[in-house]
Design an enzyme around this catalytic site. Structure first.
Site, short mmCIF file in Angstrom:
data_model
loop_
_atom_site.label_atom_id
_atom_site.label_comp_id
_atom_site.label_asym_id
_atom_site.label_seq_id
_atom_site.Cartn_x
_atom_site.Cartn_y
_atom_site.Cartn_z
N GLY A 190 36.49 34.65 27.23
CA GLY A 190 36.78 33.10 27.02
C GLY A 190 35.90 32.02 27.42
N SER A 191 36.06 31.01 27.82
CA SER A 191 35.22 30.07 28.19
C SER A 191 34.45 30.21 29.32
CB SER A 191 36.08 28.48 28.07
OG SER A 191 36.49 28.17 27.06
N THR A 192 34.56 31.12 29.91
CA THR A 192 33.63 31.45 31.16
C THR A 192 32.30 31.65 30.74
OG1 THR A 192 33.93 33.79 31.35
CG2 THR A 192 35.44 32.26 32.71
N PHE A 193 32.25 32.40 29.10
CA PHE A 193 30.87 32.67 28.70
C PHE A 193 30.08 31.52 28.35
CE2 PHE A 193 28.49 35.63 25.97
CZ PHE A 193 28.25 36.46 27.19
#
Length: 485
Positions: free
Chosen positions: A218-221
């Site tokens: 998800g948005s951690t990437f």
């Protein structure tokens, strides 16, 4: 001699030669590998004749052997079984050494390692009872307990690292199990426990922190995408980039929307920092396509994506698809499509940023000692790669600080301490709640701990889950434990 007899003689000679070669190969070439097989009952009986080494955290055993009066002489016990189940693994007469340190360091713990050869010879000559080596771990007991408690009855995993050394400070996977159920000398109970654990659909024996089915990050990437953009030299943390409510993707009728209504800034524009702060999908989808598939994959690889690591347990390599068209690249840039990671890998990304862009090889073993406390092995910190420049790491740190100070990661704030982080809410299967993520480090100006948390299917929040709501408080608890808050 007639022809049939000659042929028969030749066949018999060939058979004897094959038998001689195969027995020689087994006795000399395969001997050690066959002896070391965990299910080899003869080897297990020999190992049970001597005390197995301890597994230690902070000098206290989390796995040890106690004497018995039965045939096996020693019983493996786990004083804090479920808390450390995926760290220790199990040691069973029925199923051998498996999972965790028990499996990965079996030779040392059993005393059969080549590193202990001269000590074994010395023990034989002096008549001293032989024992296995003890393995001291890098785990921080308070951080482990905090991670276990904060994750609670939710499925998922927590990993904490020392950014400067790569030491693993916490390694928690839920659901857990009690390894003592497999170390019992009651074979019927062990077999029943084994069947029950392996039939459990929640897979309690799978270490979600480093193995099992990998997760979309998800948005951690978006941190990786931001790193690639900054490293390209074409963008700065204050660069103005598009951030519309919906990004029109090329080559497809599908568009990329934000997770919230509206655009990410006035006139559909935003800065790179603000895009990370509010987790703007459209900005990072656009940014990924500007970076390009090759540079995007290369940047991910510099953080350790694709590496086959031993900590000493084997870590399933994280991955970015080898081929990406433009829409797929936009989706990958926000941690979706087919990007897959372990929580350890996500923790390594934060740890690298915290460590001036340097990725340290993660490791769980602090030192190995003999029964008389002689140090046999003491692994030293090892640099794995330079993921980004120190300047890029500093910029990413400032950007991640805004996420926690005023963005989606407010729940990770620690009083009096600056925290850098990034939330993530990862879609993974139609009709199921998203996975909730948080990764970050603290203190951001002098990092002591980097952490990654994933909570499967939104945990107790279900469809209402978001990384900032579900995962960030868990990360906060772990960071506070390490920092003594």
């Amino acid at each position: 001699m007639n022809s049939p007899i000659r042929r028969l003689s030749t066949l018999v000679a060939m058979l004897f030669t094959a038998l001689l070669v195969s027995t020689t190969y087994i006795q000399f070439v395969q001997a050690k590998s066959l002896q070391d097989r965990p299910e080899n009952r003869r080897t297990l009986l020999a190992n049970y004749a001597r005390e197995r080494g301890q597994i230690l955290v902070g000098g206290k055993p989390i796995a040890k052997s106690t004497g018995t009066k039965d045939e096996l002489k020693w019983l493996r016990t786990y004083p804090q079984g479920e808390l450390y189940s995926h760290v220790t693994g199990y040691y069973s007469f029925t199923y051998g050494a498996g999972g965790g340190v028990e499996g990965a360091e079996n030779d040392l713990l059993s005393g059969s390692s080549d590193k202990l050869f001269y000590r074994r010879v010395s023990d034989i000559l002096t008549g001293k009872e032989q024992t296995g080596a003890s393995v001291e771990l890098t785990i921080n007991a308070k951080a482990q307990a905090a991670a276990d408690k904060a994750l609670g009855d939710q499925r998922g995993a927590v990993v904490a690292l020392d950014p400067t050394t790569g030491e693993i400070l916490a390694l928690v996977s839920h659901p857990a199990y009690d390894p003592s159920r497999l170390s019992s000398h009651d074979t019927d109970k062990v077999v029943a426990a084994w069947k029950q654990l392996n039939a459990d659909p929640t897979r309690p024996m799978v270490d979600r922190a480093i193995a099992g089915n990998l997760y979309p990050p998800g948005s951690t990437f978006k941190v990786v995408t931001a790193a690639a953009a900054l490293e390209s030299g074409k963008f700065t943390e204050e660069s103005s980039i598009p951030g519309p409510a919906v990004l029109d993707l090329p080559q497809t009728d599908d568009d990329l929307p934000n997770d919230f209504k509206g655009s990410c800034g006035a006139n559909n524009r935003t800065t790179l920092t603000h895009a990370l702060e509010i987790s703007c999908n459209t900005a990072f989808g656009w940014l990924g396509m500007q970076v390009g598939a090759d540079d995007f994959r290369a940047q991910a690889a510099k953080f350790g994506m694709g590496d086959r690591l031993q900590v000493p347990m084997s870590v399933t390599p994280s991955s970015v698809p080898a081929e990406l068209n433009q829409p797929q690249l936009a989706q990958s840039a926000i941690g979706q499509y087919d990007v897959r990671v372990t929580p350890l890998q996500v923790a390594m990304i934060s740890a690298a940023i915290a460590n001036n862009g340097v990725v340290m090889r993660p490791h769980l073993v602090k030192k190995v000692t003999s029964s008389d406390l002689e140090v046999i092995d003491e692994p030293q910190p090892e640099q794995l790669s330079q993921a980004v420049s120190a300047d890029t790491a500093a910029a990413l740190t400032r950007m991640m600080e805004t996420v926690v100070k005023s963005g989606t990661g407010r729940a990770a704030q620690i009083s009096g301490i600056d925290v850098a982080g990034k939330t993530g809410t990862a879609q993974h299967q139609k009709g199921k709640p998203p996975h909730a993520w948080f990764t970050g480090f603290a203190p951001s100006n002098d990092p002591k701990v980097a952490v990654a948390v994933v909570v499967e299917d939104g945990g107790n929040a279900g469809n209402e889950a978001a990384g900032g709501r579900v995962a960030a408080p868990i990360a906060k608890a772990v960071m506070e434990a390490v920092l003594g808050q």
